[in-house]
Write a protein that holds these residues in place. Structure first.
Motif, PDB file in Angstrom:
ATOM      1  N   VAL A 105      -9.839  -3.989  31.938  1.00  0.00           N
ATOM      2  CA  VAL A 105     -10.301  -2.710  32.461  1.00  0.00           C
ATOM      3  C   VAL A 105     -11.325  -2.141  31.492  1.00  0.00           C
ATOM      4  O   VAL A 105     -11.237  -2.383  30.278  1.00  0.00           O
ATOM      5  N   GLU A 106     -12.295  -1.425  32.033  1.00  0.00           N
ATOM      6  CA  GLU A 106     -13.307  -0.838  31.160  1.00  0.00           C
ATOM      7  C   GLU A 106     -12.904   0.592  30.830  1.00  0.00           C
ATOM      8  O   GLU A 106     -12.495   1.336  31.717  1.00  0.00           O
ATOM      9  N   ILE A 107     -13.011   0.945  29.551  1.00  0.00           N
ATOM     10  CA  ILE A 107     -12.712   2.336  29.181  1.00  0.00           C
ATOM     11  C   ILE A 107     -13.991   3.017  28.716  1.00  0.00           C
ATOM     12  O   ILE A 107     -14.911   2.362  28.217  1.00  0.00           O
ATOM     13  N   HIS A 108     -14.045   4.331  28.913  1.00  0.00           N
ATOM     14  CA  HIS A 108     -15.247   5.088  28.561  1.00  0.00           C
ATOM     15  C   HIS A 108     -14.928   6.047  27.433  1.00  0.00           C
ATOM     16  O   HIS A 108     -13.963   6.784  27.500  1.00  0.00           O
ATOM     17  N   LEU A 109     -15.749   6.002  26.388  1.00  0.00           N
ATOM     18  CA  LEU A 109     -15.471   6.805  25.198  1.00  0.00           C
ATOM     19  C   LEU A 109     -16.313   8.068  25.213  1.00  0.00           C
ATOM     20  O   LEU A 109     -17.318   8.145  25.909  1.00  0.00           O
ATOM     21  N   GLU A 110     -15.865   9.042  24.405  1.00  0.00           N
ATOM     22  CA  GLU A 110     -16.540  10.334  24.433  1.00  0.00           C
ATOM     23  C   GLU A 110     -17.984  10.272  23.942  1.00  0.00           C
ATOM     24  O   GLU A 110     -18.813  11.050  24.364  1.00  0.00           O
ATOM     25  N   GLY A 113     -20.097   5.526  24.814  1.00  0.00           N
ATOM     26  CA  GLY A 113     -19.910   4.076  24.791  1.00  0.00           C
ATOM     27  C   GLY A 113     -18.775   3.641  25.726  1.00  0.00           C
ATOM     28  O   GLY A 113     -18.057   4.474  26.266  1.00  0.00           O
ATOM     29  N   SER A 114     -18.676   2.333  25.920  1.00  0.00           N
ATOM     30  CA  SER A 114     -17.556   1.836  26.720  1.00  0.00           C
ATOM     31  C   SER A 114     -17.148   0.474  26.179  1.00  0.00           C
ATOM     32  O   SER A 114     -17.907  -0.164  25.448  1.00  0.00           O
ATOM     33  N   LYS A 115     -15.929   0.057  26.494  1.00  0.00           N
ATOM     34  CA  LYS A 115     -15.504  -1.281  26.083  1.00  0.00           C
ATOM     35  C   LYS A 115     -14.432  -1.786  27.022  1.00  0.00           C
ATOM     36  O   LYS A 115     -13.824  -1.012  27.768  1.00  0.00           O
ATOM     37  N   LYS A 116     -14.210  -3.089  26.997  1.00  0.00           N
ATOM     38  CA  LYS A 116     -13.189  -3.686  27.857  1.00  0.00           C
ATOM     39  C   LYS A 116     -11.883  -3.800  27.088  1.00  0.00           C
ATOM     40  O   LYS A 116     -11.879  -4.188  25.922  1.00  0.00           O
ATOM     41  N   VAL A 117     -10.787  -3.471  27.746  1.00  0.00           N
ATOM     42  CA  VAL A 117      -9.468  -3.679  27.168  1.00  0.00           C
ATOM     43  C   VAL A 117      -8.749  -4.680  28.060  1.00  0.00           C
ATOM     44  O   VAL A 117      -8.749  -4.545  29.286  1.00  0.00           O
ATOM     45  N   VAL A 167      -6.405   6.788  23.805  1.00  0.00           N
ATOM     46  CA  VAL A 167      -6.356   7.886  24.774  1.00  0.00           C
ATOM     47  C   VAL A 167      -7.246   7.564  25.976  1.00  0.00           C
ATOM     48  O   VAL A 167      -6.858   7.768  27.129  1.00  0.00           O
ATOM     49  N   ALA A 168      -8.428   7.019  25.702  1.00  0.00           N
ATOM     50  CA  ALA A 168      -9.341   6.684  26.801  1.00  0.00           C
ATOM     51  C   ALA A 168      -8.703   5.635  27.720  1.00  0.00           C
ATOM     52  O   ALA A 168      -8.816   5.714  28.945  1.00  0.00           O
ATOM     53  N   TYR A 169      -8.013   4.682  27.126  1.00  0.00           N
ATOM     54  CA  TYR A 169      -7.336   3.651  27.930  1.00  0.00           C
ATOM     55  C   TYR A 169      -6.233   4.275  28.783  1.00  0.00           C
ATOM     56  O   TYR A 169      -6.123   4.016  29.984  1.00  0.00           O
ATOM     57  N   ALA A 317     -21.143  11.551  35.768  1.00  0.00           N
ATOM     58  CA  ALA A 317     -20.453  10.788  36.816  1.00  0.00           C
ATOM     59  C   ALA A 317     -19.066  10.392  36.331  1.00  0.00           C
ATOM     60  O   ALA A 317     -18.079  10.469  37.063  1.00  0.00           O
ATOM     61  N   ASP A 318     -18.974  10.015  35.070  1.00  0.00           N
ATOM     62  CA  ASP A 318     -17.702   9.611  34.507  1.00  0.00           C
ATOM     63  C   ASP A 318     -16.732  10.794  34.436  1.00  0.00           C
ATOM     64  O   ASP A 318     -15.568  10.703  34.805  1.00  0.00           O
TER      65      ASP A 318
END
Ligand code: ADP
Ligand code: MG
Length: 483
Positions: A105-110, A113-117, A167-169, A317-318
């Motif tokens: 799943v992709e998470i979005h950071l404040e 940025g974003s990353k996959k978990v 937290v983002a996850y 959008a996020d």
């Protein structure tokens, strides 16, 4: 020394089925203690469990939303342990063949940025009852209503590197399960619970450090705080030359500290074995594909659509798609006023601040989507300035009616009448000899900035209602004739 924090989360989500995972007893929250636990939930002799198909549907929907493999064959096992809230003496869960396999799943950071978990797996299991300590002096009460409520346990890989990522996850999981409608996601009622596995290692080190598992974290804020204090504790120990013990720790939110509960148990301790009362569950490809077709629009897809359809920034959008209610609210406002950018600004700005202050959700907002759209329409057509709009917004919150009602009642209409504005400009210029003198003598490049004083005075004279663009234009013309 530079330390890196490593986090893996185990998230328990209560599925919002009508009845339990293996019985017809109700799962409704808030019933009188022990009125919703039946003989099957307690594994009385002679009873047999029957799997709830809806729980499977929900678990599969979750797996599909996480881009995960769905197991065509899954098996229930008994995890044996004794605890007062577990009258069966075992929890019916899944170990070797869980319903949902690996995914991501992709998470979005404040910071944008974003990353996959990566998801390790998710399995179906039943919840236990609840021990009640508060109302019984020196004793504990047991409420078995929750026993047998369906849960999915969602196990991540240790892919997160900060409390903020964790937290983002968790927010992402929350948003997926609520979009899917498979859980109400209410952390305060225990519908979504999180255990955090935390370890630290020196930056650059490949091998994972020894982890501890933190229990009892029941809000997004506490997840962040619990991980931070636990990582600090581990770093302190390691820097002093000590070592970390693998154990289960409890997070105490009042003291903002973690403390040892028990040493970590391993799978063997539980004598897992396949439940002889339940057959393996076998799914067909068609069954899974049908569910895939029925999935609602999920947060990431919605966010992409908001960017292309409404021209929103990725960030807006996020923000607006984190929960389904916010996304719906936004779309209603847009439909009714046709101003996506202003709608996004008001919802993520003024409205979010208000909801925060009142500690309520957007579904309980005192300003309806239609009312906000009405306000935005009046900003757009220049009836009011954005400054006055804030006043009108406050009045809508107080229940004074629609934007139009309030503008009318309070006489807040923006003054765009050239004659009236000219008069105010003249008066202010006449009363500001010194400033006019400075303006005249100032270097050409400094003048635009010096106009600020006059604009401020005129605004004040008009109680904030004069059209700012017009003030600027007329003022400039008048001052220039004095040069
Ligand atoms: P267990 O069998 O004890 O439940 P798992 O290997 O299944 O342990 O891992 C449980 C959770 O702990 C997973 O979310 C995993 O990502 C996380 N985890 C495992 N090792 C570490 C570690 N060294 N640091 C942080 N998290 C970890
Ligand atoms: Mg585990």
């Amino acid at each position: 020394m530079e330390w890196e924090i490593v986090i893996g989360l185990e998230v328990h989500v209560q599925l919002s089925t009508e009845s339990k995972l293996f019985s017809g007893a109700s799962t409704r929250f808030g019933a009188a203690p022990n009125t919703q636990a039946c003989a099957v939930d307690l594994a009385m002799p002679g009873t047999l469990p029957v799997p709830n198909e809806q729980a499977f549907r929900y678990a599969i929907m979750f797996g599909l939303a996480m881009n995960a493999e769905i197991s065509k064959r899954s098996v229930f096992e008994r995890k044996n342990y004794f605890y007062p809230d577990l009258p069966k003496g075992y929890q019916t869960t899944q170990l070797e063949q869980p319903i949902v396999g690996a995914g991501e799943v992709e998470i979005h950071l404040e910071d944008g940025g974003s990353k996959k978990v990566r998801l390790h797996h998710a399995h179906l299991e039943e919840d236990a009852g609840k021990s009640l300590h508060e109302d019984f002096h020196g004793m504990s009460g047991i409420d078995l209503n929750r026993a047998g409520t369906p849960l999915i346990e969602i196990v991540s890989e240790p892919d997160m590197r900060s409390a903020a990522e964790a937290v983002a996850y968790l927010r992402k999981i929350h948003s997926i399960v609520t979009y899917l409608g498979i859980s109400d996601g209410d952390m305060s009622q225990g519908s979504l619970r999180c255990d955090a596995n935390v370890s630290v290692r020196l930056k650059g080190e490949e091998k994972l450090g020894t982890r501890t598992e933190l229990k009892n974290i029941n809000s997004f804020r506490f997840v962040e705080r619990a991980i931070k204090v636990e990582a600090e504790r581990q770093i302190d120990i390691l820097e002093d030359g000590g070592s970390i013990e693998q154990e289960t720790r409890l997070y105490d939110a009042d003291k903002n500290e973690t403390r040892s509960m028990r040493s970590k148990e391993v799978a063997n301790d539980y004598r897992y074995f396949p439940c002889p009362d339940l057959l393996p569950v076998v799914l067909t490809e068609e069954y899974i594909e049908q569910l895939r077709k029925e999935l609602p629009e999920l947060p990431d897809t919605k966010a992409e659509r908001f960017q292309s359809e409404f021209n929103l920034s990725a960030y807006d959008a996020d923000q607006l798609t984190q929960d389904r209610d916010s996304a719906e609210y936004f779309e209603t406002v847009c439909k009714s006023c046709g101003e996506p950018k202003l709608a996004a600004n008001w919802i993520t700005g003024e409205l979010a601040a208000l909801l925060n202050r009142k500690e309520i959700s957007i579904a309980e907002s005192p300003v309806s989507a239609t009312q906000l759209a009405g306000l935005i329409t009046r900003i757009k057509d220049n009836t009011i300035s954005s400054k006055i709009a804030k006043q009108v917004f406050e009045a809508i919150c107080e229940g004074e009616g629609s934007a139009d009602d309030i503008i009318e009642k309070r006489g807040l209409k923006q003054v765009s009448d050239t004659g009236a504005i000219e008069k105010m400009v003249d008066e202010v210029i006449a009363a500001s000899d010194a400033q006019v003198d400075n303006y005249r003598r100032a270097d050409e490049s400094k003048r635009p900035k010096m106009m600020g004083y006059f604009v401020g005075q005129i605004m004040k004279a008009s109680k904030g209602q004069a059209n700012p663009q017009m003030i600027n234009k007329i003022l400039k013309e008048k001052l220039d004739t004095l040069l």
